[in-house]
Design a protein around this motif. Sequence first.
Motif, PDB file in Angstrom:
ATOM      1  N   LEU A 125      48.091 -20.491  -7.867  1.00 51.86           N
ATOM      2  CA  LEU A 125      47.666 -20.645  -6.785  1.00 51.86           C
ATOM      3  C   LEU A 125      46.651 -19.557  -7.071  1.00 51.86           C
ATOM      4  O   LEU A 125      45.277 -19.368  -6.657  1.00 51.86           O
ATOM      5  N   ASP A 126      46.820 -19.560  -8.532  1.00 52.85           N
ATOM      6  CA  ASP A 126      45.004 -18.624  -9.731  1.00 52.85           C
ATOM      7  C   ASP A 126      44.899 -17.652  -8.725  1.00 52.85           C
ATOM      8  O   ASP A 126      43.398 -16.871  -8.781  1.00 52.85           O
ATOM      9  N   LEU A 127      45.890 -17.204  -8.727  1.00 54.07           N
ATOM     10  CA  LEU A 127      45.712 -15.561  -8.323  1.00 54.07           C
ATOM     11  C   LEU A 127      45.634 -14.432 -10.167  1.00 54.07           C
ATOM     12  O   LEU A 127      45.748 -15.069 -11.012  1.00 54.07           O
ATOM     13  N   LYS A 128      44.870 -13.596  -9.448  1.00 53.92           N
ATOM     14  CA  LYS A 128      44.301 -12.490 -10.406  1.00 53.92           C
ATOM     15  C   LYS A 128      45.169 -12.280 -11.382  1.00 53.92           C
ATOM     16  O   LYS A 128      46.746 -12.162 -10.721  1.00 53.92           O
ATOM     17  N   PHE A 129      45.020 -12.313 -12.670  1.00 55.91           N
ATOM     18  CA  PHE A 129      46.020 -11.871 -13.713  1.00 55.91           C
ATOM     19  C   PHE A 129      46.656 -10.382 -13.810  1.00 55.91           C
ATOM     20  O   PHE A 129      48.043 -10.446 -13.097  1.00 55.91           O
ATOM     21  N   TRP A 130      46.024  -9.151 -13.606  1.00 54.55           N
ATOM     22  CA  TRP A 130      46.729  -7.948 -13.502  1.00 54.55           C
ATOM     23  C   TRP A 130      47.638  -8.026 -11.795  1.00 54.55           C
ATOM     24  O   TRP A 130      48.403  -7.110 -12.072  1.00 54.55           O
ATOM     25  N   PRO A 131      46.326  -8.181 -11.093  1.00 55.27           N
ATOM     26  CA  PRO A 131      47.211  -8.502  -9.615  1.00 55.27           C
ATOM     27  C   PRO A 131      48.915  -8.571  -9.385  1.00 55.27           C
ATOM     28  O   PRO A 131      49.663  -8.222  -8.922  1.00 55.27           O
ATOM     29  N   SER A 132      48.928  -9.147 -10.228  1.00 52.23           N
ATOM     30  CA  SER A 132      49.963 -10.438 -10.405  1.00 52.23           C
ATOM     31  C   SER A 132      51.155  -9.695 -10.945  1.00 52.23           C
ATOM     32  O   SER A 132      52.116 -10.227 -11.144  1.00 52.23           O
ATOM     33  N   VAL A 133      50.301  -9.233 -12.228  1.00 54.18           N
ATOM     34  CA  VAL A 133      51.488  -8.706 -13.346  1.00 54.18           C
ATOM     35  C   VAL A 133      52.299  -7.791 -12.847  1.00 54.18           C
ATOM     36  O   VAL A 133      53.300  -7.532 -12.278  1.00 54.18           O
ATOM     37  N   LEU A 134      50.976  -6.599 -11.273  1.00 54.46           N
ATOM     38  CA  LEU A 134      52.157  -5.594 -10.991  1.00 54.46           C
ATOM     39  C   LEU A 134      52.842  -5.821  -9.603  1.00 54.46           C
ATOM     40  O   LEU A 134      53.829  -5.470  -9.520  1.00 54.46           O
ATOM     41  N   ALA A 135      52.691  -7.267  -9.074  1.00 58.13           N
ATOM     42  CA  ALA A 135      53.731  -7.629  -8.093  1.00 58.13           C
ATOM     43  C   ALA A 135      55.133  -8.040  -8.518  1.00 58.13           C
ATOM     44  O   ALA A 135      55.612  -8.063  -7.951  1.00 58.13           O
ATOM     45  N   VAL A 136      54.583  -8.287  -9.665  1.00 60.18           N
ATOM     46  CA  VAL A 136      55.580  -8.983 -10.323  1.00 60.18           C
ATOM     47  C   VAL A 136      56.735  -7.792 -10.948  1.00 60.18           C
ATOM     48  O   VAL A 136      57.933  -8.006 -10.999  1.00 60.18           O
ATOM     49  N   LEU A 137      56.378  -7.563 -11.924  1.00 61.10           N
ATOM     50  CA  LEU A 137      56.984  -5.721 -12.209  1.00 61.10           C
ATOM     51  C   LEU A 137      57.230  -4.730 -10.808  1.00 61.10           C
ATOM     52  O   LEU A 137      58.804  -4.997 -10.558  1.00 61.10           O
ATOM     53  N   GLY A 138      56.655  -5.333  -9.530  1.00 64.10           N
ATOM     54  CA  GLY A 138      57.679  -4.282  -8.833  1.00 64.10           C
ATOM     55  C   GLY A 138      58.647  -5.364  -8.217  1.00 64.10           C
ATOM     56  O   GLY A 138      59.478  -4.629  -8.197  1.00 64.10           O
ATOM     57  N   GLY A 139      59.035  -6.520  -8.092  1.00 64.04           N
ATOM     58  CA  GLY A 139      59.763  -7.357  -7.129  1.00 64.04           C
ATOM     59  C   GLY A 139      60.537  -7.706  -8.962  1.00 64.04           C
ATOM     60  O   GLY A 139      61.721  -7.022  -8.415  1.00 64.04           O
ATOM     61  N   VAL A 140      60.645  -7.507  -9.977  1.00 63.84           N
ATOM     62  CA  VAL A 140      61.506  -7.524 -11.045  1.00 63.84           C
ATOM     63  C   VAL A 140      62.407  -5.715 -10.861  1.00 63.84           C
ATOM     64  O   VAL A 140      63.633  -6.039 -11.078  1.00 63.84           O
ATOM     65  N   MET A 141      61.544  -5.140 -11.114  1.00 66.56           N
ATOM     66  CA  MET A 141      62.028  -4.005 -11.092  1.00 66.56           C
ATOM     67  C   MET A 141      62.697  -2.933  -9.544  1.00 66.56           C
ATOM     68  O   MET A 141      64.045  -3.016  -9.577  1.00 66.56           O
ATOM     69  N   THR A 142      62.724  -4.076  -8.059  1.00 65.23           N
ATOM     70  CA  THR A 142      63.031  -3.644  -8.150  1.00 65.23           C
ATOM     71  C   THR A 142      64.674  -5.178  -7.374  1.00 65.23           C
ATOM     72  O   THR A 142      65.784  -4.485  -6.807  1.00 65.23           O
ATOM     73  N   ALA A 143      64.239  -5.584  -7.641  1.00 68.97           N
ATOM     74  CA  ALA A 143      65.850  -6.659  -7.995  1.00 68.97           C
ATOM     75  C   ALA A 143      66.569  -6.508  -8.079  1.00 68.97           C
ATOM     76  O   ALA A 143      67.685  -6.084  -8.300  1.00 68.97           O
ATOM     77  N   GLY A 144      65.960  -5.263  -9.873  1.00 70.15           N
ATOM     78  CA  GLY A 144      67.079  -4.205 -11.255  1.00 70.15           C
ATOM     79  C   GLY A 144      68.003  -3.543  -9.874  1.00 70.15           C
ATOM     80  O   GLY A 144      68.802  -3.345 -10.544  1.00 70.15           O
ATOM     81  N   LEU A 145      67.101  -2.930  -9.554  1.00 76.42           N
ATOM     82  CA  LEU A 145      67.894  -2.316  -8.265  1.00 76.42           C
ATOM     83  C   LEU A 145      68.759  -2.580  -7.369  1.00 76.42           C
ATOM     84  O   LEU A 145      69.834  -1.886  -7.069  1.00 76.42           O
ATOM     85  N   ILE A 146      68.675  -3.934  -7.176  1.00 73.90           N
ATOM     86  CA  ILE A 146      69.435  -3.888  -5.911  1.00 73.90           C
ATOM     87  C   ILE A 146      70.673  -4.848  -6.762  1.00 73.90           C
ATOM     88  O   ILE A 146      71.819  -4.351  -6.288  1.00 73.90           O
ATOM     89  N   MET A 147      70.231  -5.253  -7.999  1.00 72.35           N
ATOM     90  CA  MET A 147      71.332  -5.525  -8.842  1.00 72.35           C
ATOM     91  C   MET A 147      72.546  -4.680  -9.252  1.00 72.35           C
ATOM     92  O   MET A 147      73.405  -5.074  -9.166  1.00 72.35           O
ATOM     93  N   GLY A 148      71.682  -4.005  -9.861  1.00 75.47           N
ATOM     94  CA  GLY A 148      72.856  -2.143 -10.509  1.00 75.47           C
ATOM     95  C   GLY A 148      73.316  -2.149  -8.775  1.00 75.47           C
ATOM     96  O   GLY A 148      74.187  -1.166  -9.351  1.00 75.47           O
ATOM     97  N   ALA A 149      72.659  -1.812  -7.909  1.00 74.89           N
ATOM     98  CA  ALA A 149      73.299  -1.528  -6.708  1.00 74.89           C
ATOM     99  C   ALA A 149      75.086  -1.978  -6.051  1.00 74.89           C
ATOM    100  O   ALA A 149      76.410  -1.347  -6.002  1.00 74.89           O
ATOM    101  N   ALA A 150      74.636  -3.603  -6.308  1.00 70.70           N
ATOM    102  CA  ALA A 150      75.581  -4.128  -5.873  1.00 70.70           C
ATOM    103  C   ALA A 150      76.782  -4.873  -7.136  1.00 70.70           C
ATOM    104  O   ALA A 150      77.778  -4.722  -6.899  1.00 70.70           O
ATOM    105  N   SER A 151      76.400  -4.082  -8.158  1.00 69.66           N
ATOM    106  CA  SER A 151      77.035  -3.969  -9.548  1.00 69.66           C
ATOM    107  C   SER A 151      78.438  -3.262  -9.283  1.00 69.66           C
ATOM    108  O   SER A 151      79.199  -2.536  -9.781  1.00 69.66           O
TER     109      SER A 151
END
Length: 163
Positions: A125-151
């Motif tokens: 999508l040719d998205l900007k680098f830093w906003p993409s990094v931050l969006a992915v970081l937030g998503g990874v952190m959220t997924a980690g919390l969900i997986m930790g809670a599920a585990s």
Amino acid sequence: MLELIKEYFWVFFISMVPIVELRAAVPIGLGMGLPTLPTYLVSVLGNMLPVPFILLFAKAVLIWCTKLPGKIGGLFMKIYDKGVKAGDKMQAKAGRGIYWALYAFVAIPLPGTGAWTGCLAATLLDLKFWPSVLAVLGGVMTAGLIMGAASAGIFGALGMIFA
């Protein structure tokens, strides 16, 4: 001490593997009896390590692969075209909220919706680098919390309470 480092190495390594990523690393680390917070942090770091490289080079590599001879190049061309079309549809729906959509996509803890796929979408999508990094970081952190809670069985306990 060396055994503990070895176990964290495996958690770190698993979190970098496409498709399974942190979604497998957190439960595996907790299943090995590792403490929750260090397991979470090592998983997030491992999952995020490839992100800048994917954002910077994935599109160029994919385009280069479309120029390979024969059916292989054709296969990569189909992948590229399909990715661009899907990205255009997503961008049309999300509009200015595209980075929130990227965050939500990565945060869903299902195979195929992690950092690797999110970064590939961002690069197509040719998205900007830093906003993409931050969006992915937030998503990874959220997924980690969900997986930790599920585990930890929190979702099962909630189901028993509200059943």
